[in-house]
Enzyme design. Structure first.
Site, PDB file in Angstrom:
ATOM      1  N   HIS A  41      43.803  51.943  39.331  1.00  0.00           N
ATOM      2  CA  HIS A  41      44.291  50.927  40.243  1.00  0.00           C
ATOM      3  C   HIS A  41      45.653  51.379  40.732  1.00  0.00           C
ATOM      4  CE1 HIS A  41      44.726  46.794  41.848  1.00  0.00           C
ATOM      5  NE2 HIS A  41      46.004  47.106  41.731  1.00  0.00           N
ATOM      6  N   CYS A  42      45.805  51.530  42.014  1.00  0.00           N
ATOM      7  CA  CYS A  42      47.047  52.056  42.569  1.00  0.00           C
ATOM      8  C   CYS A  42      47.859  50.933  43.191  1.00  0.00           C
ATOM      9  CB  CYS A  42      46.726  53.107  43.628  1.00  0.00           C
ATOM     10  SG  CYS A  42      48.191  53.872  44.307  1.00  0.00           S
ATOM     11  N   PRO A  43      48.996  50.557  42.598  1.00  0.00           N
ATOM     12  CA  PRO A  43      49.798  49.489  43.201  1.00  0.00           C
ATOM     13  C   PRO A  43      50.434  49.927  44.515  1.00  0.00           C
ATOM     14  CG  PRO A  43      50.800  50.269  41.148  1.00  0.00           C
ATOM     15  CD  PRO A  43      49.558  51.043  41.333  1.00  0.00           C
TER      16      PRO A  43
END
EC number: 2.3.1.225
Lengths: 167, 364
Positions: free
Chosen positions: B168-170
């Site tokens: 999951h890439c913020p």
């Protein structure tokens, strides 16, 4: 075995849903979309094994075609990359084209093969490509008691027995 | 008899989807809930490039070549396009099982394992499959009530199972999975090139102008240069390193999640069955392979029930009890250690310190 002919609309109106069978994915070949061709026991009295296997194998063939890694898919990928993927705004991908073919095939199979036997195939795309859902319908007019809500194993076998007995 | 015509707004499926996603443009855009860092990414890229085009490019286009801003513009547009594609598209979310399907699977599990006494937590449900002569275990997801396909993972931040889950890439405000991994890779690649480009030409600009008017005068005239150089310098170390890491993953056809967990490394582990053994083939498959469409059907119209009310949401309502994981840093050091798989009881698991932008799944 039910031999009366129904079309899809008649089936939905006159029949009650007895149970559903879910054909799971077959991951023996990796993450490609393939479904198990194992014949579910609930369908034993409803459809011939060979017809069922043929349908599932044809579907598997379609999905393999959609996910085929080869020259044309690379070309599509590179072209899309070169246009910064804007080309997808106007063009359909190969995968989407095959999915349309699949839904036409399922519709055709439902009309010709499954509905006359009181079954209904749901397109796997509507179930997140996880399962092929086969709904087993019981005739309201031909069987005395509806067996919907009972457990799938005993329900379908008693439904099959009840349906045959009522005739 | 008077007939009342009530115009109801059509309810689309995205409005009833479980999971912690935000939808925009009537379901066309799908992102995670926290978008703050994504806005920061946008601001940094847009801001730096605006300064570059406004100040340095005008000088360099005249002094050196007009191709410089043209090439910069192409890189900028490409990285923005890939960023927006990564952020806005469905990463490959697997929809949750409908009640019928969930019940069917539960019955199958009970048939194989036997019934569990009330109150006890059932053991993790695992099915064994063989892929290319190697055994791969499928895990059951308690939230989505499905057996996860191989390489799929449950994202604890978005509360969805995602196919070929990478991380999951913020920074892009979304999960990176099967459907948007290539966009993500091309984004970090083009951003690396853009950063190097802007950094290099800033140096060239300062050097050229300093020859004429001196170093301090140059900085006084275009103070933006200092800011750009600083931003590019820090971005270089993180993004270029990340691009290198992902190039390594692509060449081996691995995901970040698998790399962290060490799924395919170690003495007693199986080899990666998804790798073709050939770097070129792996790259081609990951970056140019066929792209499956989204199965979420966000813009489909929900059917009305006979009594005129909407059917109740058949999927689980997403719990908002889980505290959101803090944003992880993007800095990548050379001594990163892949983390072992988290225990089932951790909720949510802590961020691993080294690999950038990682959010481990909550194993259920």
């Amino acid at each position: 075995m039910a031999t009366e002919v129904h079309n899809l609309q008649e089936l939905r109106r006159s029949a009650s849903l007895a149970t559903k069978v879910f054909i799971q994915r077959d991951y023996s070949d990796g993450t490609t979309c393939q479904f198990q061709t194992k014949f579910p026991p609930e369908l034993d009295s409803r459809i011939e094994r060979q017809l069922f296997e043929e349908t599932v194998k044809t579907l598997n063939g379609f999905y393999a075609e959609a996910e085929k890694i080869g020259g044309s898919s690379y070309l599509e990928g590179c072209l899309a990359c070169a246009t910064a993927y804007f080309i997808f705004l106007c063009m359909e991908t190969h995968y989407e084209k095959v999915l349309k073919k699949i839904s036409r095939y399922i519709q055709e199979q439902n009309e010709k093969v499954f509905a006359p036997r009181g079954l209904l195939l749901t397109d796997p795309v509507e179930r997140g490509m996880r399962v092929i859902e086969i709904s087993i319908y019981e005739d309201r007019c031909s069987s005395g008691s509806s067996s919907s809500g009972s457990s799938s194993g005993s329900g379908s076998s008693s439904a099959g027995g009840g349906g045959a007995g009522a005739r | 008899m008077s007939v009342m015509v009530v115009r109801k707004k059509v309810t689309r499926k995205w409005e009833k989807l479980p999971g912690r996603n935000t939808f925009c443009c009537d379901g066309r855009v799908m992102m995670a809930r926290q978008k703050g860092i994504f806005y920061l990414t946008l601001f940094l890229i847009l801001g730096t490039c605006t300064l570059f085009f406004a100040f340095e490019c005008r000088y360099l286009a005249v002094q050196l070549s007009p191709a410089i801003p043209v090439f910069a513009a192409m890189l900028f547009l490409f990285s923005m396009a890939t960023l927006l594609r990564t952020s806005f598209s469905d990463p490959g979310v697997i929809p949750r099982a409908l009640p019928d399907e969930a019940a069917f699977i539960e019955m199958e599990i009970e048939a194989t394992n036997g019934a569990v006494p009330q109150g006890q937590r059932p053991p993790p449900r695992i099915k064994n499959f063989q892929i290319n002569n190697q055994i791969v275990k499928l895990k059951y997801c308690y939230t989505c009530k499905i057996f996860r396909p191989p390489r799929a993972s449950h994202c604890s931040i978005c509360d969805n199972c995602v196919e070929r889950f990478d991380h999951h890439c913020p920074w892009v405000g979304n999960c990176v999975g099967k459907r948007n991994y290539r966009y993500f890779y091309l984004f970090i690649l083009s951003l690396s090139l853009l950063t190097i480009y802007v950094f290099a030409f800033n140096i060239v600009y300062v050097a050229l102008k300093s020859l004429k008017i001196g170093f301090l005068e140059t900085l006084k005239e275009t103070p933006g240069t200092v800011l750009e150089v600083l931003i590019c310098f820090f971005t270089l170390w993180s993004v270029v390193g990340l691009t290198g890491f992902h190039t390594f993953l692509v060449a081996l056809n691995q995901t970040t999640n698998e790399d962290i967990k060490g799924s395919w490394t170690g003495k007693n582990r199986v080899q990666n069955p998804y790798s073709h053994g050939n770097i070129v083939k792996n790259c081609c498959e990951v970056l140019c392979g066929p792209l499956p469409p989204s199965v979420l059907d966000r813009r489909g119209i929900l059917p009305l029930e006979e009594n005129g009310s909407r059917p109740p949401s058949t999927q689980e309502t997403s719990s908002s009890l889980l505290p959101q994981s803090p944003a992880s840093t993007e800095h990548m050091n050379s001594n990163e250690m892949p983390e072992d798989s988290t225990t089932p009881e951790e909720m949510p698991p802590p961020e691993p310190p080294e690999p950038p932008q990682e959010a481990t799944e909550a194993e259920k």
